[in-house]
Design a protein around this motif. Structure first.
Motif, PDB file in Angstrom:
ATOM      1  N   CYS A  36     -62.150 -94.419  22.841  1.00  0.00           N
ATOM      2  CA  CYS A  36     -60.829 -94.127  22.453  1.00  0.00           C
ATOM      3  C   CYS A  36     -59.917 -95.325  22.278  1.00  0.00           C
ATOM      4  CB  CYS A  36     -60.246 -93.035  23.137  1.00  0.00           C
ATOM      5  SG  CYS A  36     -61.201 -91.455  23.536  1.00  0.00           S
ATOM      6  N   GLU A  37     -60.513 -96.426  22.276  1.00  0.00           N
ATOM      7  CA  GLU A  37     -59.596 -97.737  22.078  1.00  0.00           C
ATOM      8  C   GLU A  37     -58.769 -97.635  20.982  1.00  0.00           C
ATOM      9  OE1 GLU A  37     -63.804 -99.327  22.607  1.00  0.00           O
ATOM     10  OE2 GLU A  37     -62.988 -97.294  22.854  1.00  0.00           O
ATOM     11  N   ASN A  38     -59.193 -97.611  19.849  1.00  0.00           N
ATOM     12  CA  ASN A  38     -58.439 -97.449  18.656  1.00  0.00           C
ATOM     13  C   ASN A  38     -57.345 -96.366  18.788  1.00  0.00           C
ATOM     14  OD1 ASN A  38     -59.906 -99.634  17.379  1.00  0.00           O
ATOM     15  ND2 ASN A  38     -61.480 -98.247  16.402  1.00  0.00           N
ATOM     16  N   VAL A  39     -57.781 -95.292  19.130  1.00  0.00           N
ATOM     17  CA  VAL A  39     -56.827 -94.307  19.072  1.00  0.00           C
ATOM     18  C   VAL A  39     -55.603 -94.668  20.238  1.00  0.00           C
ATOM     19  CG1 VAL A  39     -56.390 -91.766  19.900  1.00  0.00           C
ATOM     20  CG2 VAL A  39     -58.483 -92.336  18.986  1.00  0.00           C
ATOM     21  N   ALA A  40     -55.964 -95.281  21.024  1.00  0.00           N
ATOM     22  CA  ALA A  40     -55.101 -95.921  22.134  1.00  0.00           C
ATOM     23  C   ALA A  40     -54.071 -96.858  21.576  1.00  0.00           C
ATOM     24  CB  ALA A  40     -55.531 -96.434  23.291  1.00  0.00           C
ATOM     25  N   ARG A  41     -54.649 -97.670  20.830  1.00  0.00           N
ATOM     26  CA  ARG A  41     -54.064 -98.729  20.077  1.00  0.00           C
ATOM     27  C   ARG A  41     -52.951 -97.985  19.170  1.00  0.00           C
ATOM     28  NH1 ARG A  41     -59.139-101.388  19.499  1.00  0.00           N
ATOM     29  NH2 ARG A  41     -59.485-102.716  21.283  1.00  0.00           N
ATOM     30  N   ASP A  42     -53.486 -97.241  18.171  1.00  0.00           N
ATOM     31  CA  ASP A  42     -52.683 -96.599  17.182  1.00  0.00           C
ATOM     32  C   ASP A  42     -51.625 -95.810  17.711  1.00  0.00           C
ATOM     33  OD1 ASP A  42     -54.642 -97.684  15.299  1.00  0.00           O
ATOM     34  OD2 ASP A  42     -55.661 -96.117  14.961  1.00  0.00           O
ATOM     35  N   GLN A  43     -51.685 -94.887  18.760  1.00  0.00           N
ATOM     36  CA  GLN A  43     -50.846 -94.004  19.511  1.00  0.00           C
ATOM     37  C   GLN A  43     -49.635 -94.840  19.918  1.00  0.00           C
ATOM     38  OE1 GLN A  43     -50.408 -90.737  18.622  1.00  0.00           O
ATOM     39  NE2 GLN A  43     -52.161 -90.971  17.417  1.00  0.00           N
TER      40      GLN A  43
END
Length: 918
Positions: free
Chosen positions: A636-643
Motif C-alpha cells: 500500500c505504499e502508493n496509496v499511503a503516499r497519495d493519501q
C-alpha cells in the motif's frame, strides 16, 4: 493588431502577438513579441506555440532556474500532462535557436531549465502615424457628430483628450473620449469590444459605465459614454469636503459596489487592469442614492479563450500576451505585476484592496505601506484589506464578490466576533480551571492533557457553532459542569487522603468517575453524554478497550439523537474509537469506524470537511491494508503516499489531520522496508501533533514510538534506542510498568539492543518480558505472538534452540485461535520454529514446517507479497543446503523475483535472496 498565426498551430492553440510587447536579443538570436518573429542570424525560424510560450517565460528570467512546476503551470495551466511534453517542447525550442549542444538552454537535473548568456530587452517604439492635432473649443460641434456641442474639457493626457458635450435637442450630456494616435486607438477598441461582451453576457448593469457611441474608422477617433454627475470618486470626495466628511459605512458600500462590478467583469473572463478611484464614477438614482460606475476599460485584458479567439475580438485589439506589461497606476499595481508577472483577477483585487484601505483611512493618496495596519482600528476591516491586498496573490480572495459580501455583512460580523470572543474566553476559562486543578494535585499530568484535549471539542463548538444566545448560555453551563466534575470529582480520587494510598492508578480514577455519572447527571442527558465522551476518550488513549467502547458508543448514541450524527462531539467520539482500534492493531474495526465518520459527513453535507477529508484517507489506507492477510505484508505504499499528499494539500501541512495521517502513512511505508522514506514524514507529523496535543498527551506518546521503530528499520540503531528509551520514560509516567503499551516499547528496546550487538543484555531483557507477559492472563494473542517471536529469534541467535522452540510454540498456541486458517504471525513463528528444529538436528520436522509455510503462503497471498517470496526463499535455501537443487533453484528464482519487486533494493531480505543465486 490582430493575431499572428504560426504554421503548424492547431485551432484554439495559438499564441497571440502583443501590441505592447518587447523585442529581445540574446547572442545571434532576436525575438519580437509584436510579430512573434524568431530569427537566428537574421533568418526567420518557425516555432510552434508551446516552445514559443516557453521562450517568453525564459527570456523574462535569464540566468535563473525556471522550475518544471512553473513551466507546467504557465504553459499547460490546469492540465495534466506528462513530463515528456515539456521535454519535447524544450527540444523543439533548442532546435529553432540552434542550441543542439544545450549551451543556451541548460537543464538543471530534476528541477528545470536556465537561459544562459546576456539577454537584452529592447522596448519598441510605436509605428509613427499621423496623429491628429486637437484644437477643440467649447461651443463647437463634436467632429462627425453635428448635433452635439462641446461644453468643457474635463481631461487630457498622453492618450488624448476627454470632453463633456450636450445634445442640441435633448440636452442629454455625454463624455467623449478622443484617441491621440493609433496606439491610443487600441485602448478605445478594447473598450468597445469589452463593452459588447459585457452587454451580451451580463445585460445592462448600472455599476458599469454605459458605452453609447463610437467612431473607430477615421480620425479623430473617439468613444462616447454616459455622463455621471458626481464625477470620479476622487472628484466626489473633494466636492464633499474630503472623505473624512463622509460616513465610513457609505465609503465601504461604494467599495462593495465596485467589487460587484469587478466580479461581473471577471466572470466573463476579462481583467480591468486599472482599478483606481479615478476610474470609479459616481451616479445618482431617482431618489438621490449614490451608485458607482466602473469605467475606463482601455487597459483591459481578456482571459477566456472562447472570447479571445473570435474574429471580432481579435480585430478590435484584444490579444493575449504572456508576461503582460505592468500597465495601470503605480499606487495600485500588485507586486507580481511590478515583478513582470502576467495580470490576473487577483491583481485587480489587490488594487481594490488598496482602494478599500484608502477609503477606510480617508485619504486617496495614501499608499498601502508596511505598518498600514496601525491606521485601521477595526479588526475585521484589517482582515478584509489584508485578504484583498495580500502581497502573495495566492493568499488573496478568490473572487471580488467575496469582498462585497464581507463588507456588506460587516455589522453582523462585528456581532458574531464579539460573541465568538466572549464564548472563546468562557471556554478557555473552563480549560484553565481544569488545568489549575490538576496542577494543584500534581498527579497524572498525561491524564490531564488527555482530558483537556477531549474537552477541546466543546470549546470548538462554543467558538464556532453556536447561533443564539440561549444556546451559548446553555453550552457554557454544560462546559462548566463538565469542568467541575473532572477537576473536583474525578481527580479528587487522586488525593492520597481520599484514596487511602499514594499509588492510585489512572484506571482506578476513571472507573470511579464512571460510577458517579448516572447519579450525578440524572436528567441531564447532554452533559452526561459529554462526560461519557471525554472519559471514554481517556480510556481509549490508555488502550482500555472495553470501558472505552462502552462509554464512547453510549455517548455517540445520545449525542447523535440530540445534535445529529455528524455533530462535532459525535465525530470526536468516533475518532477516539478509530485511533484506539488502530493502536490495538484492529485495522478492520478502525477502517469501519472511519467509514462511519465519512458516511455521517456525506449524509449531512460535509459540515466538517476537515474531518471528512482525514477519514477518507483512513478508509483508503484501511481498505488497501485489509485486502492483505496483514498490514505487515500489504503493498500500500502508493496509496499511503497519495493519501498523505492529498490530505496535506487539502488541510494544510500544519493541521492535526495531516499529522495523524502522516503517522499512519509512515507505518504503511515501513512495512515493506521503506523506513528511510517514512522518517521525515514522521518527524513532521510528530512536530504537528506536539503542537496540537501537548508533549504529555497519551495519544502522542503512542505515536512517538513509531519514529524509533522507523530508525531501527533504517539501521540507525543508536538513534532508535535513544528514542525508545525516551518513550519508555514517558510511558512509565503515563501508563505504569505493567501496561500493554509499556511492554510493547520495552520489547522494542530489547530487540534494538540485540540488533546493536548487545546480544546478552537484549536477550535477557526479552526473556524476562516474555516470562512476565506469559504469566499475565490479560496478554492479548497478538502481543504474545510478537514477544514470543522476538524472544525466540534472540534465543536462536544465542544458540539456545530448545528454549527458542518453546517460545515459538507458546506464540503459536496464543495466536492459533485468531489465525485459525493461518496468518502473518503463524507464518513468522513457524519459520522460527523450523530454525530451532534444524538446529536441534530435527531436519524432517524443519522441512515439514517450511513446506507448510509455503503452502499456506500461496493460499493466503496472491499479489506478490514479500512474505510469499520469503517463504519460498527459506524453503529453497533449506533444500539447497540438503543437496536438493532441482527443487531448490526454481523456488529461489521465484523468491528473488517477488522480493526484488516488493522490497527496497538494499533490504536485508533482498540481499540474502540475491546472495543465494547460483
Amino acid at each position: 493588431m490582430g493575431d499572428t498565426t504560426l504554421a503548424g498551430k492547431k485551432s484554439g492553440d495559438t499564441v497571440a502577438a502583443s501590441e505592447d510587447g518587447a523585442c529581445w536579443r540574446f547572442g545571434d538570436i532576436t525575438f519580437d513579441e509584436r510579430t512573434l518573429e524568431l530569427k537566428l542570424r537574421g533568418d526567420l525560424r518557425p516555432l510552434s506555440p508551446k516552445p514559443l510560450e516557453l521562450l517568453m517565460l525564459l527570456l523574462r528570467r535569464p540566468g535563473e532556474v525556471v522550475t518544471k512546476e512553473e513551466l507546467f503551470a504557465a504553459v499547460w495551466p490546469r492540465r495534466i500532462v506528462s513530463e515528456a511534453s515539456l521535454t519535447n517542447a524544450i527540444s523543439r525550442l533548442r532546435l529553432a535557436i540552434g542550441d543542439e549542444q544545450q549551451q543556451i538552454i541548460k537543464s538543471t537535473h530534476g528541477h528545470g531549465y536556465r537561459l544562459m548568456g546576456t539577454v537584452v530587452r529592447e522596448t519598441p517604439l510605436p509605428t509613427p502615424v499621423a496623429a491628429p492635432v486637437f484644437s477643440f473649443l467649447a461651443g463647437e460641434a463634436v467632429p462627425l457628430r453635428p448635433d452635439w456641442r462641446f461644453d468643457s474639457k474635463i481631461g487630457a493626457g498622453g492618450q488624448g483628450e476627454v470632453w463633456l458635450a450636450t445634445h442640441l435637442s435633448t440636452r442629454e450630456k455625454r463624455v467623449f473620449k478622443f484617441a491621440r494616435d493609433e496606439t491610443s486607438l487600441i485602448g478605445l477598441k478594447r473598450e468597445v469590444t469589452l463593452f459588447r461582451l459585457l452587454r451580451e453576457n451580463l445585460g445592462t448593469r448600472r455599476d458599469l459605465v454605459q458605452l453609447l457611441d463610437w467612431n473607430l474608422d477615421k480620425a479623430p477617433w473617439f468613444i462616447a459614454v454616459e455622463w455621471c454627475p458626481g464625477g470620479s470618486l476622487t472628484d466626489w470626495a473633494a466636492s464633499s469636503g474630503g472623505l473624512e466628511k463622509i460616513e465610513l459605512a457609505q465609503r465601504i458600500e461604494l467599495v462593495a459596489q465596485t467589487a460587484d462590478a469587478l466580479a461581473a467583469t471577471h466572470a466573463i473572463g476579462a481583467l480591468h487592469k486599472d482599478v483606481k478611484p479615478g476610474n470609479v464614477l459616481i451616479a445618482f438614482d431617482d431618489e438621490g442614492r449614490l451608485h458607482v460606475r466602473l469605467a475606463d476599460f482601455g487597459s483591459a485584458r481578456l482571459l477566456q479563450r472562447s472570447h479571445r479567439t473570435t474574429p471580432e475580438v481579435t480585430r478590435m485589439g484584444f490579444t493575449q500576451t504572456i508576461g503582460d506589461s505592468a500597465t495601470g497606476t503605480p499606487l495600485y499595481l500588485a507586486p507580481e505585476l511590478i515583478a513582470g508577472e502576467p495580470p490576473s483577477p487577483q491583481s485587480d483585487i489587490y488594487a481594490l484592496g488598496v482602494m478599500l484601505y484608502q477609503l477606510v483611512v480617508g485619504n486617496l493618496r495614501r499608499p498601502l505601506a508596511p505598518g498600514w495596519e496601525s491606521n485601521v482600528p477595526d479588526e475585521l476591516l484589517r482582515e478584509d484589506i489584508a485578504l484583498a491586498a495580500a502581497g502573495d496573490p495566492a493568499q488573496r480572495l478568490d473572487d471580488a464578490a467575496q469582498l462585497a459580501v464581507r463588507l456588506r455583512s460587516l455589522p453582523q460580523r462585528h456581532v458574531d466576533r464579539a460573541r465568538e470572543l466572549r464564548l472563546k474566553a468562557e471556554a478557555e476559562s473552563t480549560r484553565e480551571a481544569l488545568q489549575r486543578s490538576l496542577a494543584r494535585r500534581g498527579l497524572l499530568r498525561a491524564l490531564a492533557v488527555t482530558l483537556i484535549l477531549g474537552l477541546g471539542a466543546t470549546s470548538v463548538l462554543l467558538w464556532q457553532a453556536l447561533k443564539a444566545k440561549n444556546e451559548a448560555r446553555d453550552e457554557a453551563a454544560r462546559a462548566n459542569a463538565v469542568t467541575q466534575f473532572l477537576s473536583e470529582d474525578l481527580l479528587t480520587g487522586a488525593n492520597p487522603v481520599v484514596a487511602g494510598r499514594r499509588d492510585v492508578t489512572v484506571r482506578e480514577l476513571l472507573d470511579g468517575a464512571v460510577r458517579q455519572l448516572d447519579a450525578r447527571f440524572d436528567g441531564q442527558p447532554r452533559t452526561r453524554a459529554s462526560l461519557q465522551r471525554v472519559i471514554g476518550s481517556a480510556y481509549a488513549a490508555m488502550g482500555e478497550r472495553a470501558p472505552a467502547e462502552a462509554l464512547l458508543q453510549a455517548s455517540i448514541a445520545s449525542l447523535s439523537s440530540l445534535d445529529g450524527d455528524a455533530s462535532l462531539p459525535v465525530q470526536t467520539a468516533r475518532t477516539a474509537l478509530r485511533d484506539m482500534y488502530l493502536n490495538l492493531g484492529e485495522f478492520g474495526l478502525s477502517t469501519l469506524t472511519s467509514s462511519k465518520i465519512v458516511a455521517a459527513e456525506a449524509a449531512a453535507g460535509r459540515p466538517n470537511p476537515a474531518i471528512a477529508t482525514e477519514n477518507e484517507a483512513y478508509v483508503a489506507l484501511g481498505m488497501c491494508a485489509g485486502a492483505a492477510i496483514s498490514e505487515f505484508v500489504a503493498r500500500c505504499e502508493n496509496v499511503a503516499r497519495d493519501q498523505y499528499a492529498r490530505v496535506r494539500q487539502v488541510l494544510g501541512a500544519e493541521s492535526l489531520g495531516t499529522a495523524r495521517i502522516g503517522v499512519v502513512a509512515a507505518v504503511v511505508l515501513m512495512r515493506p522496508g521503506r523506513s528511510a522514506e517514512a522518517i521525515p514524514i514522521l518527524r513532521d507529523s510528530l512536530e504537528g501533533m506536539r503542537h496540537w496535543m501537548g508533549a504529555d498527551n497519551a495519544w502522542l506518546i503512542q505515536a512517538e514510538g513509531v519514529l524509533p521503530e522507523a530508525l531501527a528499520g533504517a539501521g540507525r540503531y543508536a538513534e532508535a534506542l535513544e528514542g525508545f528509551l525516551r518513550v519508555d520514560e514517558l510511558g512509565l509516567r503515563v501508563y505504569g510498568p505493567n501496561h500493554r503499551l509499556t511492554r510493547v516499547n520495552r520489547r522494542w528496546i530489547a530487540t534494538t539492543r540485540v540488533q546493536m550487538g548487545e546480544r546478552e543484555r537484549g536477550t535477557a531483557d526479552l526473556i524476562a518480558l516474555y516470562d512476565v507477559m506469559r504469566a499475565d492472563a490479560g496478554t492479548g494473542a497478538r502481543d504474545m505472538a510478537t514477544v514470543s517471536l522476538a524472544a525466540g529469534d534472540a534465543l536462536n541467535a544465542q544458540r539456545r534452540p530448545a528454549e527458542a522452540a518453546a517460545a515459538f510454540e507458546v506464540g503459536l498456541s496464543a495466536v492459533g485461535p485468531v489465525e485459525a486458517g493461518g496468518g502473518y504471525w503463524t507464518l513468522r513463528l513457524r519459520e522460527g520454529l523450523a530454525d530451532s528444529r534444524q538446529a536441534l538436528g530435527q531436519d524432517a520436522a524443519a522441512l515439514a514446517l517450511h513446506r507448510q509455510n509455503l503452502a499456506d503462503a500461496r493460499r493466503l497471498m496472491t499479489n506478490g507479497e514479500w512474505l510469499l517470496g520469503w517463504c519460498a526463499h527459506r524453503l529453497g535455501a533449506f533444500l539447497a543446503a540438503h543437496g536438493q537443487m532441482a527443487e531448490a533453484e526454481p523456488l529461489r528464482a521465484e523468491a528473488r523475483k517477488i522480493l526484488e519487486a516488493s522490497l527496497e533494493a538494499d533490504d536485508p531480505r533482498v540481499l540474502e535472496a540475491r546472495a543465494s543465486r547460483p
